[in-house]
Motif scaffolding. Sequence first.
Motif, PDB file in Angstrom:
ATOM      1  N   GLU A  64       4.817   2.552 -12.366  1.00  0.00           N
ATOM      2  CA  GLU A  64       6.008   3.391 -12.074  1.00  0.00           C
ATOM      3  C   GLU A  64       7.200   2.575 -11.435  1.00  0.00           C
ATOM      4  O   GLU A  64       8.316   2.703 -11.474  1.00  0.00           O
ATOM      5  CB  GLU A  64       5.445   4.308 -11.090  1.00  0.00           C
ATOM      6  N   TYR A  65       6.757   1.669 -10.272  1.00  0.00           N
ATOM      7  CA  TYR A  65       7.704   0.832  -9.412  1.00  0.00           C
ATOM      8  C   TYR A  65       7.974  -0.487 -10.329  1.00  0.00           C
ATOM      9  O   TYR A  65       6.578  -1.068 -10.239  1.00  0.00           O
ATOM     10  CB  TYR A  65       7.260   0.612  -8.097  1.00  0.00           C
ATOM     11  N   ALA A  88      10.999   5.867  -7.920  1.00  0.00           N
ATOM     12  CA  ALA A  88       9.663   5.467  -7.607  1.00  0.00           C
ATOM     13  C   ALA A  88       9.583   4.749  -6.395  1.00  0.00           C
ATOM     14  O   ALA A  88      10.306   3.857  -6.211  1.00  0.00           O
ATOM     15  CB  ALA A  88       9.141   4.422  -8.742  1.00  0.00           C
ATOM     16  N   LYS A 118      13.520   4.299  -2.963  1.00  0.00           N
ATOM     17  CA  LYS A 118      13.299   4.152  -4.324  1.00  0.00           C
ATOM     18  C   LYS A 118      13.976   3.568  -5.221  1.00  0.00           C
ATOM     19  O   LYS A 118      15.147   3.670  -4.994  1.00  0.00           O
ATOM     20  CB  LYS A 118      12.940   5.646  -4.565  1.00  0.00           C
ATOM     21  N   ALA A 162       0.486   2.194 -11.121  1.00  0.00           N
ATOM     22  CA  ALA A 162       0.708   3.158 -12.119  1.00  0.00           C
ATOM     23  C   ALA A 162       1.863   2.663 -13.017  1.00  0.00           C
ATOM     24  O   ALA A 162       1.986   3.349 -14.054  1.00  0.00           O
ATOM     25  CB  ALA A 162       1.004   4.230 -11.468  1.00  0.00           C
ATOM     26  N   ALA A 208       2.250   3.009  -6.706  1.00  0.00           N
ATOM     27  CA  ALA A 208       3.245   2.969  -7.824  1.00  0.00           C
ATOM     28  C   ALA A 208       3.310   1.798  -8.572  1.00  0.00           C
ATOM     29  O   ALA A 208       3.406   1.927  -9.602  1.00  0.00           O
ATOM     30  CB  ALA A 208       4.645   3.355  -7.124  1.00  0.00           C
TER      31      ALA A 208
END
Length: 271
Positions: A227-228, A216, A212, A225, A222
Amino acid sequence: MKNLIISSISAVSLMFGASAYAASTVTVSGSTSVTGVMEVLAEKYQAAQADAVEVQGTGSGAGIRAANDGTSMIGMSSRAVADDELKAGVKQFTMAMDGIAVAVNNANGVQDLTAEQVKKIYMGEITNWSEVGGANMPIVAVTREVGSGTRGAFEDIMGLIRKINGQKVTAISPRAQVQSGNGAIKTLVANNPAAIGYISLGSVDESLRTVKVDGAPATKEAIRAGEYGVARPFVLMVQEDTAAEAQRFIDFIMGEEGAQIIESEGYIDVQ
């Protein structure tokens, strides 16, 4: 005799017509990261019609040059392409999104790194896994070659660029081991418990493990979204007056069937 001559002429005409159409070849070259999914797209496309597609993994920089020079009908890049990198009359569009997965050996106990830690590992400021919660062993950082689209995108995202005398240069430590292609990095990381590398998300398999970044996971969900954050576009470049056979292949890639293939190969379609 007359019928035989007519039949022979007809046969020759049919052969010429078929070979002329079969000789329509779409040439594609550039990013080795894009090459894998492009080869699958080409295989599916060729199965349905007569145009041939030739795909060569030559690197993003070479793909940009090929599109500019017209030495390939379609150029591929695995990083964003600035407008001033393209000649007048060359257009670009995004065919997919891809995550750049930070990956370690399956035996490595580290599960999560911050973006800052990843940056410092590649700058050579963090040199032992014990500094980031892992075992007491030196870190072997593995990077792509200069000119790689994956490396260029990774450097931009992770802040691994610095200026010297007004020129942008890499901040990746010269001690990092350089490998050409996702496959070479996967092999090295999979066989070295101390190694860390970055590869296209679509290339990840059970031979190694992703970590991660800032909490994330390296997943399509991800990335979608937001997030990553270690993600980049897969860009295609063509000349505006490109040949009809190249446009047919592009239409296939950007259509519904192409989107399904892109998703099935582990990438994110943009349709």
